[in-house]
Design an enzyme around this catalytic site. Sequence first.
Site, PDB file in Angstrom:
ATOM      1  CD  GLU A 116      -2.337  -3.968  12.302  1.00  0.00           C
ATOM      2  OE1 GLU A 116      -1.538  -4.526  13.078  1.00  0.00           O
ATOM      3  OE2 GLU A 116      -3.057  -2.997  12.630  1.00  0.00           O
TER       4      GLU A 116
ATOM      5  CG  LEU B 148      -6.208  -6.721  13.074  1.00  0.00           C
ATOM      6  CD1 LEU B 148      -7.555  -6.359  13.694  1.00  0.00           C
ATOM      7  CD2 LEU B 148      -5.077  -5.979  13.770  1.00  0.00           C
TER       8      LEU B 148
ATOM      9  CG  ASP C 269     -22.842  -4.197  12.213  1.00  0.00           C
ATOM     10  OD1 ASP C 269     -23.780  -4.817  12.751  1.00  0.00           O
ATOM     11  OD2 ASP C 269     -22.367  -4.505  11.099  1.00  0.00           O
TER      12      ASP C 269
END
Length: 270
Positions: free
Chosen positions: A80, A82, A178
């Site tokens: 998706e 964003l 991370d």
Amino acid sequence: MRGLAERGAALLGGLLRHAERVSGGDLSQILRVTLEDGRQAIVKTGSHPKIEAAMLRAIAASGAPAPSVLAVSDEVLALELLPGGEGLGGAWASLGHALATLHAASGARYGWPEDYAFGPVAIENGWSDDWPRFWAARRLLTHVAHLPAALARRVEALAAALPDRLPAQPRLALLHGDLWGGNIVAAGGRVSGFIDPACYYGDAEVDLAMLSLFDQPGAPFFDAYGPLEPGHEDRRPIYMLWPALVHLRLFGGAYRPMASACCRPAGSKS
């Protein structure tokens, strides 16, 4: 670029109209694609797209923000698109809430069902019930063979001291793994998604230490995140050492001073 874009479009069941590179992606190629039917998505390569997809789904299942996985193959991940591009300047409080939500998700043991990697650097995630042992074996000692001799000896000495430096069984938290500003998408003063994860279950302070390695979270973040355990300042460099060693191996000797500093004894300024 065109080949990846077309593979991503095919994976999404459409035809490619346009593709452009997205900034970042030191270890993978990342594109924003637009299909002929008007759909848009992020298409990327990676070390293990299917494992990354499972990690993103785990983040979303925790209630923390993450892009939806639209499609995945052994070579390509489609996500998706964003809202983003605004940085963390006004979103620190939102990040505190989002990270607290992520860390509230728990597991049964330290680790993750599968190993992972940052490009050529392996991330070992084998399960453990002993957190200091996990951090020593899976996060520090795996690098020793690739380090200069003097630094390798310091890492080995620190690993041997971890039973006295880390809690044996901190609360199991779902970690991003991370966490730095480049892996947090924000817009309108709110975090819209965590991206590029390297998830596993461990001490929540790991993500906080990583975030502090390259960014400067302040009071709005910590007020929203909540209180930290006593002694977190002494543990922070131990948790910073792993990403410092990863950066040293990936990007070279400029990161050696950072790694050496993280090996100092607790309370040492030298």
